[in-house]
Design a protein around this motif. Structure first.
Motif, PDB file in Angstrom:
ATOM      1  N   PHE A   7     -13.945  -8.337   3.533  1.00 11.97           N
ATOM      2  CA  PHE A   7     -13.073  -8.741   4.644  1.00 11.97           C
ATOM      3  C   PHE A   7     -13.919  -8.948   5.902  1.00 11.97           C
ATOM      4  O   PHE A   7     -14.889  -8.244   6.123  1.00 11.97           O
ATOM      5  N   PHE A  66      -7.469  -9.140  11.435  1.00 11.25           N
ATOM      6  CA  PHE A  66      -7.899  -9.786  10.195  1.00 11.25           C
ATOM      7  C   PHE A  66      -8.320 -11.232  10.449  1.00 11.25           C
ATOM      8  O   PHE A  66      -7.634 -11.991  11.143  1.00 11.25           O
ATOM      9  N   TYR A  93     -10.482 -13.059   3.894  1.00 10.07           N
ATOM     10  CA  TYR A  93     -10.680 -12.165   2.758  1.00 10.07           C
ATOM     11  C   TYR A  93     -11.291 -12.931   1.584  1.00 10.07           C
ATOM     12  O   TYR A  93     -10.853 -14.038   1.257  1.00 10.07           O
ATOM     13  N   LEU A 123      -9.755 -16.101  -0.641  1.00 14.86           N
ATOM     14  CA  LEU A 123      -8.341 -16.122  -0.974  1.00 14.86           C
ATOM     15  C   LEU A 123      -7.430 -16.250   0.233  1.00 14.86           C
ATOM     16  O   LEU A 123      -6.259 -16.625   0.102  1.00 14.86           O
ATOM     17  N   ASP A 124      -7.943 -15.900   1.393  1.00 10.69           N
ATOM     18  CA  ASP A 124      -7.099 -15.968   2.590  1.00 10.69           C
ATOM     19  C   ASP A 124      -7.986 -16.189   3.806  1.00 10.69           C
ATOM     20  O   ASP A 124      -8.891 -15.396   4.045  1.00 10.69           O
ATOM     21  N   SER A 159      -6.299 -17.203   6.730  1.00 11.50           N
ATOM     22  CA  SER A 159      -5.241 -17.445   7.708  1.00 11.50           C
ATOM     23  C   SER A 159      -5.503 -16.818   9.075  1.00 11.50           C
ATOM     24  O   SER A 159      -4.907 -17.216  10.064  1.00 11.50           O
ATOM     25  N   PRO A 218      -7.307  -5.705  -3.532  1.00 10.01           N
ATOM     26  CA  PRO A 218      -6.262  -5.125  -2.676  1.00 10.01           C
ATOM     27  C   PRO A 218      -5.064  -4.611  -3.456  1.00 10.01           C
ATOM     28  O   PRO A 218      -4.428  -3.642  -3.044  1.00 10.01           O
ATOM     29  N   GLU A 219      -4.773  -5.234  -4.576  1.00 12.65           N
ATOM     30  CA  GLU A 219      -3.629  -4.772  -5.365  1.00 12.65           C
ATOM     31  C   GLU A 219      -3.887  -3.383  -5.930  1.00 12.65           C
ATOM     32  O   GLU A 219      -2.963  -2.621  -6.177  1.00 12.65           O
ATOM     33  N   ASN A 228      -5.692  -1.005  -1.499  1.00 12.08           N
ATOM     34  CA  ASN A 228      -5.887  -1.736  -0.253  1.00 12.08           C
ATOM     35  C   ASN A 228      -6.617  -0.926   0.805  1.00 12.08           C
ATOM     36  O   ASN A 228      -7.320  -1.479   1.623  1.00 12.08           O
ATOM     37  N   GLU A 229      -6.449   0.381   0.787  1.00 12.22           N
ATOM     38  CA  GLU A 229      -6.970   1.163   1.900  1.00 12.22           C
ATOM     39  C   GLU A 229      -8.422   1.575   1.733  1.00 12.22           C
ATOM     40  O   GLU A 229      -9.026   2.102   2.646  1.00 12.22           O
ATOM     41  N   LYS A 230      -9.015   1.332   0.577  1.00  9.89           N
ATOM     42  CA  LYS A 230     -10.371   1.838   0.324  1.00  9.89           C
ATOM     43  C   LYS A 230     -11.398   0.865   0.882  1.00  9.89           C
ATOM     44  O   LYS A 230     -12.156   0.241   0.141  1.00  9.89           O
ATOM     45  N   LEU A 231     -11.415   0.724   2.198  1.00 14.52           N
ATOM     46  CA  LEU A 231     -12.347  -0.186   2.844  1.00 14.52           C
ATOM     47  C   LEU A 231     -13.510   0.578   3.442  1.00 14.52           C
ATOM     48  O   LEU A 231     -13.328   1.632   4.049  1.00 14.52           O
ATOM     49  N   PHE A 234     -16.414   0.004   6.150  1.00 15.80           N
ATOM     50  CA  PHE A 234     -16.767  -0.900   7.233  1.00 15.80           C
ATOM     51  C   PHE A 234     -18.244  -0.823   7.577  1.00 15.80           C
ATOM     52  O   PHE A 234     -18.861   0.253   7.518  1.00 15.80           O
TER      53      PHE A 234
END
Lengths: 112, 117
Positions: free
Chosen positions: B33, B45, B48, B55-56, B58, B99-100, B103-106, B108
């Motif tokens: 991300f 954001f 991604y 995929l995104d 936006s 993410p499916e 999602n929270e296991k980022l 940085f």
């Protein structure tokens, strides 16, 4: 679009005091997350919440996912100097698998 | 190191200059991300990637912003004809899961602080 209101914006506390901060959303979230960011670093995940009403602890930190799914709070007990930093809430809405919406942060300052 | 690495750490650009920001995710991480963090704000954001697929996109503010991850590892965020409003910290995050799955296991990186004069 979705927005998160995080409060307070900053807190000045004495070492040993308990701290409480919260976030509210204009829409329902499926996941609430709490992060801490130190100066010059990226955010680090503290607590993740997945279900309405869920109460989760991580050491001196406790967070809850609000029943309405539109709010969450974070409590820090017996604060210590290393708790200083900026705390962010983040949420994932029902219509997104990965786009996190972030609050503006709560800056925690411990008075000497 | 074992963490997400971003370079440069600081970048000063003259308005109108093109810049390229690099992200080295943790080896093997599927998801990547990019976030933009303005002073005093939370991250927002941008885009991604899942492996090499974007995929995104936006969240990219304008067509001056472009991101790539051609081999599914290192990613570059490019900003063309920089403007003063582009000044911010650009954060990269990676995850071993889609993410499916989590999602929270980022994880940085420390970010690149971009200042446009």
């Amino acid at each position: 679009g979705q927005q998160l209101n995080q409060s307070p914006q900053s807190m000045f506390i004495q070492e040993g005091e308990d701290v409480s901060m919260n976030c509210t959303s204009s829409s329902i979230f499926n996941t609430w997350l709490w992060y801490k960011q130190d100066p010059g670093e990226g955010p680090v995940l503290l607590i993740a919440l997945y279900k309405a009403g869920e109460l989760t602890s991580n050491g001196r930190l406790t967070a809850q996912f609000g029943i309405t799914r539109k709010d969450s709070f974070l409590n820090i007990s017996a604060s210590i100097p290393s708790d200083v930093g900026i705390y962010f809430c983040a949420g994932q809405g029902a219509d997104s698998n990965y786009q996190l919406i972030w609050g503006a942060g709560t800056k925690l300052i411990i008075k000497p | 190191g074992a963490g997400v690495s971003q370079s440069p750490r600081y970048k000063v650009a003259k308005r109108g200059q093109d810049v390229a920001l690099r992200c080295d995710p943790i080896s093997g991480h599927v998801s990547l991300f990019w976030y933009q963090q303005a002073l005093g704000q939370g991250p927002e954001f941008l885009t991604y990637f899942q492996n090499e697929a974007q995929l995104d996109k936006s969240g990219l503010p304008s067509d001056r912003f472009f991101a790539e991850r051609p081999e599914g590892s290192v990613s570059t965020l490019k900003i063309q004809r920089t403007q003063q409003e582009d000044s911010a910290v650009y954060l990269c995050a990676s995850s071993p899961w889609t993410p499916e799955e989590a999602n929270e296991k980022l994880f940085f990186g420390s970010g690149t602080q971009l200042s446009v004069l």
